[in-house]
Design a protein around this motif. Structure first.
Motif, mmCIF file in Angstrom:
data_model
loop_
_atom_site.group_PDB
_atom_site.id
_atom_site.type_symbol
_atom_site.label_atom_id
_atom_site.label_comp_id
_atom_site.label_asym_id
_atom_site.label_seq_id
_atom_site.Cartn_x
_atom_site.Cartn_y
_atom_site.Cartn_z
ATOM 1 N N GLN A 149 0.846 -1.331 -0.057
ATOM 2 C CA GLN A 149 -0.054 0.127 0.006
ATOM 3 C C GLN A 149 0.900 1.411 0.102
ATOM 4 O O GLN A 149 0.350 2.194 -0.641
ATOM 5 N N TYR A 152 2.019 2.052 -3.371
ATOM 6 C CA TYR A 152 0.981 2.439 -4.339
ATOM 7 C C TYR A 152 0.962 3.971 -3.835
ATOM 8 O O TYR A 152 0.934 4.843 -5.016
ATOM 9 N N LYS A 208 0.255 -4.672 -6.837
ATOM 10 C CA LYS A 208 -0.318 -3.465 -6.530
ATOM 11 C C LYS A 208 0.089 -2.204 -7.386
ATOM 12 O O LYS A 208 -0.825 -1.283 -7.653
ATOM 13 N N VAL A 209 1.405 -1.941 -7.982
ATOM 14 C CA VAL A 209 1.826 -0.788 -8.676
ATOM 15 C C VAL A 209 2.077 -1.222 -10.179
ATOM 16 O O VAL A 209 2.318 -0.514 -10.823
#
Length: 370
Positions: A149, A152, A208-209
């Motif tokens: 997270q 991100y 996530k990215v």
């Protein structure tokens, strides 16, 4: 001049081959947020021809902070301030990556108001009011997600990539080190199990990215402590990541879990510079195509050029020379030959104040014979 040639590191283009390694500036507010003082610090580095900047330690979880003066990226509220930082650096065509870190067992309990999170604990650890507690599977999963997270948020804030801090005894390093990881489950034991946490962190960040966002790693080549991570362990860790499709885009090779090894004093001759180079050469032999960055006692242009040319490193990374003189890169570009940092480590003192060089001009002149 090799130092000022552009370099493609993975999928990231840098304007030169000089990097400011992660440095604790101690210029954030008490929440870990950006201040005008921190912006000014990074502006000075970027406008003075530092091609790539790694931020100081940046906490990915409230329970992982190492000190209140360390930057944080553990909440969306920090994104706006971080955007100011990246925008400032990008105005000078420099690159900036945020260093993602969790202190693990070394997070001060008085700061985090909780028991520090340890990879494993021993009877000797169970002292004081808030001794460390051994991480459960649920807590490990929470931290892995926190890394992802935070990456991100880094992308949203405009950072050119992230660097996972896997060195110097912080949480990732604690998992990798047999001296600190005594677990007997899937997270401990052999090299593969000890590397599992780092592998999961990298894979989760990629989910996530995306696969194109740069993920760099700062890694101990050795722990230099009894029963700690060896060079063979470190190389096996990267081989394990490669075989599991979790290879980072670049590795900054560092070492040590104590200040005397990590930040060695009295680097006063070329022979004492680049003190992790012997291990880095082994990495280059094992991984001929993996971008490698060398940190550790670099002071003179001649040694830096040798590291980049003869030893085939991709970037050279420094901290203390830029504490001494944020304009050091520009001096090199104009023909300067060495930093006047005398590696006295006085910049590490006065922990409640911003980091700065505290060596007197007289002391520097005496040591360097100027």
């Amino acid at each position: 001049m090799l130092l000022f040639e552009p370099r493609r590191v993975g999928n990231l283009e840098t304007k030169n081959r000089l990097m400011r390694s992660a440095t604790a500036e101690r210029l954030v507010d008490k929440s870990g947020g950006i201040t005008d003082g921190l912006i000014a610090c990074y502006k000075r580095l970027a406008e003075s021809e530092v091609g790539t900047i790694i931020t100081g330690y940046t906490s990915i979880h409230p329970r992982g902070r190492s000190g209140w003066q360390m930057m944080s990226i553990d909440h969306d509220d920090f994104i706006k301030g971080l955007q100011r930082l990246t925008k400032t650096v990008h105005e000078y065509e420099a690159r900036i990556l945020v260093q993602l870190c969790h202190s693990g067992r070394y997070a001060p309990s008085i700061l985090i108001n909780a028991r520090p999170l340890a990879v494993s604990v021993s009877p000797e650890d169970m002292k004081g009011d808030l001794p460390p507690s051994e991480a459960t599977d649920k807590e490990i999963e929470e931290v892995i997600n926190a890394f992802a997270q935070s990456a991100y948020r880094a992308r949203e804030a405009g950072f050119d990539g992230v660097q996972i801090h896997g060195a110097h005894g912080y949480l990732v390093s604690q998992f990798l080190s047999p001296a600190m990881n005594k677990r007997t489950d899937q997270w401990g034991g052999n090299v593969e199990n000890r590397a599992r946490f780092l592998k999961e962190v990298i894979q989760r960040i990629r989910q996530k990215v995306g696969t194109d966002y740069p993920i760099w790693l700062k890694l101990n080549c050795e722990d230099f402590i009894p029963n700690g991570l060896t060079l063979a362990d470190s190389i096996s860790t990267i081989q394990n990541l490669k075989s599991n499709n979790a290879l980072p885009d670049a590795i900054e090779i560092s070492g040590g879990c104590t200040f005397p090894e990590v930040i060695r004093k009295d680097i006063l001759s070329p022979e004492k510079e680049a003190y992790f180079l012997p291990q880095a050469k082994q990495f280059r032999k094992e991984f001929p195509n993996l971008p490698l960055i060398l940190v550790g006692g670099l002071r003179t242009r001649g040694v830096m050029e040798k590291v980049l040319g003869e030893e085939k490193m991709d970037l050279v990374s420094m901290s203390r020379p830029f504490i001494r003189n944020p304009g050091f890169a520009l001096e090199l570009k104009k023909g300067g030959k060495q930093s006047d940092c005398i590696s006295c480590n006085l910049c590490l003192g006065a922990k409640k104040e911003p980091v700065r060089c505290r060596a007197t001009d007289e002391a520097i002149a005496k040591v360097l014979g100027k």
